[in-house]
Write an enzyme that holds these catalytic residues in place. Sequence first.
Site, PDB file in Angstrom:
ATOM      1  N   ASP A  49      -3.533   1.542  10.029  1.00 40.87           N
ATOM      2  CA  ASP A  49      -4.707   2.396  10.230  1.00 40.87           C
ATOM      3  C   ASP A  49      -5.119   2.394  11.688  1.00 40.87           C
ATOM      4  O   ASP A  49      -5.723   3.339  12.180  1.00 40.87           O
ATOM      5  CB  ASP A  49      -5.869   1.933   9.354  1.00 40.87           C
ATOM      6  CG  ASP A  49      -5.837   2.638   8.029  1.00 40.87           C
ATOM      7  OD1 ASP A  49      -4.924   2.347   7.241  1.00 40.87           O
ATOM      8  OD2 ASP A  49      -6.695   3.516   7.794  1.00 40.87           O
ATOM      9  N   CYS A  87       0.844  -1.204   0.000  1.00 42.26           N
ATOM     10  CA  CYS A  87       0.000   0.000   0.000  1.00 42.26           C
ATOM     11  C   CYS A  87       0.875   1.248   0.000  1.00 42.26           C
ATOM     12  O   CYS A  87       1.993   1.243  -0.534  1.00 42.26           O
ATOM     13  CB  CYS A  87      -0.960  -0.016   1.176  1.00 42.26           C
ATOM     14  SG  CYS A  87      -2.279   1.227   1.055  1.00 42.26           S
TER      15      CYS A  87
HETATM   16  C1  RUB Z   1      -3.910   3.311   3.538  1.00 43.03           C
HETATM   17  C2  RUB Z   1      -3.183   2.332   4.383  1.00 43.03           C
HETATM   18  C3  RUB Z   1      -1.911   2.803   5.019  1.00 43.03           C
HETATM   19  C4  RUB Z   1      -2.212   3.336   6.446  1.00 43.03           C
HETATM   20  C5  RUB Z   1      -1.019   4.069   7.029  1.00 43.03           C
HETATM   21  O1  RUB Z   1      -5.197   2.869   3.180  1.00 43.03           O
HETATM   22  O2  RUB Z   1      -3.620   1.210   4.616  1.00 43.03           O
HETATM   23  O3  RUB Z   1      -0.997   1.742   5.145  1.00 43.03           O
HETATM   24  O4  RUB Z   1      -3.308   4.223   6.398  1.00 43.03           O
HETATM   25  O5  RUB Z   1      -0.699   5.175   6.224  1.00 43.03           O
HETATM   26  P1  RUB Z   1      -6.122   3.809   2.259  1.00 43.03           P
HETATM   27  P2  RUB Z   1       0.045   6.460   6.815  1.00 43.03           P
HETATM   28  O6  RUB Z   1      -5.370   4.089   1.013  1.00 43.03           O
HETATM   29  O7  RUB Z   1      -7.371   2.989   2.042  1.00 43.03           O
HETATM   30  O8  RUB Z   1      -6.403   5.059   3.066  1.00 43.03           O
HETATM   31  O9  RUB Z   1       1.336   5.945   7.396  1.00 43.03           O
HETATM   32  O10 RUB Z   1       0.256   7.356   5.624  1.00 43.03           O
HETATM   33  O11 RUB Z   1      -0.835   7.075   7.864  1.00 43.03           O
END
Ligand code: RUB
Length: 327
Positions: free
Chosen positions: A204, A135
């Site tokens: 998340d 991701c």
């Molecule tokens: C994003 C996702 C990321 C976490 C952490 O999912 O799973 O790994 O949110 O991201 P989506 P960060 O694209 O569905 O929002 O470290 O940038 O907070």
Amino acid sequence: MAHGIPREVVKIGQDIKSMKIRGAGRIARAAVRALLITSRASKATTTRGFFNELNEVSTFLLRTRPTAVSLPNGLRYVLKRVSEAEEKGLELARLKSITIKTALEFIKNSKEAIRRIGEIGAHRINDGDVILTHCNSDAALTILTTAWDSGKKFKVYVTETRPRLQGLISMKILGKKGIPVTLIIDSAARYFMNDIDKVIVGADAVAANGAVINKIGTSLIALAAKEARTSFFVAAETYKFSPETVIGALVKIEERDSSEVIRPSRIGSLKSVSVKNPSFDVTPAEYVDLIITEKGIIPPEAAFTIIQQEFGPITKGATLTRLSVEE
Ligand code: RUB
């Protein structure tokens, strides 16, 4: 204000829902910015009126995406401090300025937390490492870019991350730095796992028992990593830890529209076919080697301690002060 909610805030909510604003940290900062905007635009002439505005906006934002715990935690950070100021008898104008000040403080702290995670995590990366990320996580990528900037040389595998392909964002960010990146399809993760030294992903939400909730597919990658004895690291700011999980609440997993997976016309009139599109999954603590937070590196078992430090003793009523929406 349309329905009491400033237009700019409505736009923020829509952008979070449509994933124009995405990633748990960005979602939290956008939500907190919405409280700041609400305070600046407030026409309330009483304390009660002002809290009604903040509550209306919070309720609206809490309904956008359910999984990123950073969103309620960000709102809570601001609302808790404004509530405390009200309890001390501070006047309305002060409450409005405290909302703005604490919102700015959260946003600044959040960015600083990512920078710190980058610094702390970069020490875990060795020259010659092969790293896999899934991701697109600011926290996870900052570790990689910080390590690269410090002169370490390594390679990164990036999963494309169906159905929304956030892996392509990671590919571009790392590629622009000149980091060698190999893009693979999600289902190739196990095929390459024996070549990989470390998996680094974001979160998340982190539950009190150390389970990590992250983009769908993370738990399969963790499973493959455990089998191959590959280290599995999670990069997560402390505002992604979920206080509600201490009292047994489960983190809600967002189910997104099936059209993200397949165009409805491709299924046509086949009545026995359905599509499921959960956006996140849960990786149990035993698959996680360590969590890199801005306060330091912890084993997943220490998640409860972090929650106690950050949020204090948890009782149901207390944690949801001024956050009346329960999804
Ligand atoms: C994003 C996702 C990321 C976490 C952490 O999912 O799973 O790994 O949110 O991201 P989506 P960060 O694209 O569905 O929002 O470290 O940038 O907070």
